[in-house]
Design a protein around this motif. Structure first.
Motif, PDB file in Angstrom:
ATOM      1  N   CYS A  40       0.819  -1.221   0.000  1.00  0.00           N
ATOM      2  CA  CYS A  40       0.000   0.000   0.000  1.00  0.00           C
ATOM      3  C   CYS A  40       0.851   1.269   0.000  1.00  0.00           C
ATOM      4  N   CYS A  43       2.097   3.363  -3.392  1.00  0.00           N
ATOM      5  CA  CYS A  43       1.328   4.455  -3.996  1.00  0.00           C
ATOM      6  C   CYS A  43       0.886   5.497  -2.974  1.00  0.00           C
ATOM      7  N   HIS A  44       0.501   5.050  -1.781  1.00  0.00           N
ATOM      8  CA  HIS A  44      -0.122   5.981  -0.831  1.00  0.00           C
ATOM      9  C   HIS A  44       0.884   6.756   0.012  1.00  0.00           C
ATOM     10  N   ARG A  95     -16.683   1.583   1.907  1.00  0.00           N
ATOM     11  CA  ARG A  95     -15.870   2.239   0.870  1.00  0.00           C
ATOM     12  C   ARG A  95     -14.840   1.258   0.304  1.00  0.00           C
ATOM     13  N   MET A 104      -5.530   1.558  -8.299  1.00  0.00           N
ATOM     14  CA  MET A 104      -5.734   1.016  -6.949  1.00  0.00           C
ATOM     15  C   MET A 104      -6.086  -0.468  -7.076  1.00  0.00           C
TER      16      MET A 104
HETATM   17  C1  HEC Z   1      -0.831   1.171  -7.656  1.00  0.00           C
HETATM   18  C2  HEC Z   1      -1.112   2.211  -6.667  1.00  0.00           C
HETATM   19  C3  HEC Z   1      -1.893   1.833  -5.422  1.00  0.00           C
HETATM   20  C4  HEC Z   1      -1.614   0.817  -4.507  1.00  0.00           C
HETATM   21  C5  HEC Z   1      -0.474  -0.191  -4.532  1.00  0.00           C
HETATM   22  C6  HEC Z   1      -2.630   0.914  -3.471  1.00  0.00           C
HETATM   23  N1  HEC Z   1      -3.496   1.939  -3.752  1.00  0.00           N
HETATM   24 FE1  HEC Z   1      -5.144   2.462  -2.652  1.00  0.00          FE
HETATM   25  N2  HEC Z   1      -5.634   3.881  -4.037  1.00  0.00           N
HETATM   26  C7  HEC Z   1      -4.876   4.197  -5.154  1.00  0.00           C
HETATM   27  C8  HEC Z   1      -5.574   5.197  -5.931  1.00  0.00           C
HETATM   28  C9  HEC Z   1      -5.092   5.823  -7.239  1.00  0.00           C
HETATM   29  C10 HEC Z   1      -6.787   5.466  -5.242  1.00  0.00           C
HETATM   30  C11 HEC Z   1      -7.940   6.381  -5.694  1.00  0.00           C
HETATM   31  C12 HEC Z   1      -8.922   5.480  -6.445  1.00  0.00           C
HETATM   32  C13 HEC Z   1     -10.122   6.180  -7.017  1.00  0.00           C
HETATM   33  O1  HEC Z   1     -10.049   7.383  -7.350  1.00  0.00           O
HETATM   34  O2  HEC Z   1     -11.172   5.513  -7.133  1.00  0.00           O
HETATM   35  C14 HEC Z   1      -6.780   4.624  -4.053  1.00  0.00           C
HETATM   36  C15 HEC Z   1      -7.812   4.601  -3.120  1.00  0.00           C
HETATM   37  C16 HEC Z   1      -7.800   3.833  -1.966  1.00  0.00           C
HETATM   38  C17 HEC Z   1      -8.844   3.855  -0.962  1.00  0.00           C
HETATM   39  C18 HEC Z   1     -10.106   4.715  -0.980  1.00  0.00           C
HETATM   40  C19 HEC Z   1      -9.817   6.001  -0.259  1.00  0.00           C
HETATM   41  C20 HEC Z   1     -10.901   7.047  -0.330  1.00  0.00           C
HETATM   42  O3  HEC Z   1     -10.660   8.153   0.192  1.00  0.00           O
HETATM   43  O4  HEC Z   1     -11.962   6.783  -0.896  1.00  0.00           O
HETATM   44  C21 HEC Z   1      -8.471   2.975   0.022  1.00  0.00           C
HETATM   45  C22 HEC Z   1      -9.235   2.652   1.296  1.00  0.00           C
HETATM   46  C23 HEC Z   1      -7.195   2.413  -0.372  1.00  0.00           C
HETATM   47  N3  HEC Z   1      -6.823   2.955  -1.581  1.00  0.00           N
HETATM   48  C24 HEC Z   1      -6.495   1.503   0.373  1.00  0.00           C
HETATM   49  C25 HEC Z   1      -5.340   0.838  -0.084  1.00  0.00           C
HETATM   50  C26 HEC Z   1      -4.706  -0.238   0.631  1.00  0.00           C
HETATM   51  C27 HEC Z   1      -5.141  -0.761   1.994  1.00  0.00           C
HETATM   52  C28 HEC Z   1      -3.665  -0.678  -0.155  1.00  0.00           C
HETATM   53  C29 HEC Z   1      -2.764  -1.851   0.090  1.00  0.00           C
HETATM   54  C30 HEC Z   1      -3.419  -3.142   0.186  1.00  0.00           C
HETATM   55  C31 HEC Z   1      -3.651   0.168  -1.351  1.00  0.00           C
HETATM   56  N4  HEC Z   1      -4.670   1.073  -1.255  1.00  0.00           N
HETATM   57  C32 HEC Z   1      -2.726   0.061  -2.376  1.00  0.00           C
HETATM   58  C33 HEC Z   1      -3.658   3.645  -5.518  1.00  0.00           C
HETATM   59  C34 HEC Z   1      -3.074   2.531  -4.916  1.00  0.00           C
END
Ligand code: HEC
Length: 165
Positions: A40, A43-44, A95, A104
């Motif tokens: 996670c 990217c985050h 969510r 994501m």
């Molecule tokens: C390849 C990049 C990437 C990775 C790796 C990633 N994310 Fe994300 N995540 C994003 C992006 C881009 C968004 C925005 C998606 C959208 O606009 O719908 C997001 C959105 C989210 C959201 C929604 C947040 C909101 O405010 O609505 C959650 C919860 C989340 N991610 C959790 C995780 C978790 C937990 C992990 C690890 C298991 C993870 N992400 C791994 C890119 C990533």
């Protein structure tokens, strides 16, 4: 008098023990583990792709301003700490289960058990709010006012990049 002091001491000891138990909450530890194996931070967490584990935990999961542009428009890695701090557990779970834009890995969250998802939430809550909200996603075809990665397949190349410069 002695009795009162004994009670005070016992209360202090108990408070200390309860405090320690809170710090070692197994759900928080599980959440920390799932976030690590789930990638996670890549990217985050700003700078994690370049510096990895050197980024202090206190600075992680605050989202970023560099967008991901593709057929879905532009998505931004959300600030997970602000989002978890502002959401009740049930709302956060909904969510996470609902899904959204690439890249994501929504399927990774959806494959988690409720217990594991709750653990991720607990970990995010424990980190607490930090940073600012990521920019709002942009619809396909709209102008993009931030830096962004473009997800477009490129044709194969035949020359070395260094030689081409
Ligand atoms: C390849 C990049 C990437 C990775 C790796 C990633 N994310 Fe994300 N995540 C994003 C992006 C881009 C968004 C925005 C998606 C959208 O606009 O719908 C997001 C959105 C989210 C959201 C929604 C947040 C909101 O405010 O609505 C959650 C919860 C989340 N991610 C959790 C995780 C978790 C937990 C992990 C690890 C298991 C993870 N992400 C791994 C890119 C990533």
């Amino acid at each position: 008098m002695h009795k009162n002091r004994a009670i005070l001491l016992t209360t202090a000891l108990l408070a200390g023990l309860i405090g320690q138990a809170g710090a070692a909450d197994p759900a928080v530890e599980r959440g920390r583990y799932l976030v690590a194996v789930g990638g996670c931070n890549d990217c985050h967490t700003p700078g994690f792709a370049q510096h990895g584990e050197a980024v202090p935990e206190a600075d992680r999961l605050v989202g970023g301003v560099v967008g991901f542009s593709g057929p879905w428009g532009v998505s931004y890695p959300a600030n997970l700490r602000l989002q978890a701090s502002a959401s009740a557990e049930a709302e956060w779970m909904r969510r996470a289960r609902a899904g959204g834009r690439p890249p994501m890995p929504w399927s990774a969250l959806q494959a988690m058990t409720d217990e594991d998802l709750r653990a991720v939430y607990r970990y995010l809550r424990q980190l607490g709010p930090a940073g600012v909200a990521a920019p709002t996603a942009i619809a396909p075809g709209e102008p993009i006012p931030t830096p962004h990665f473009v997800f477009v397949p490129q044709p194969p190349t035949t020359t070395k990049l260094s030689a081409a410069r």
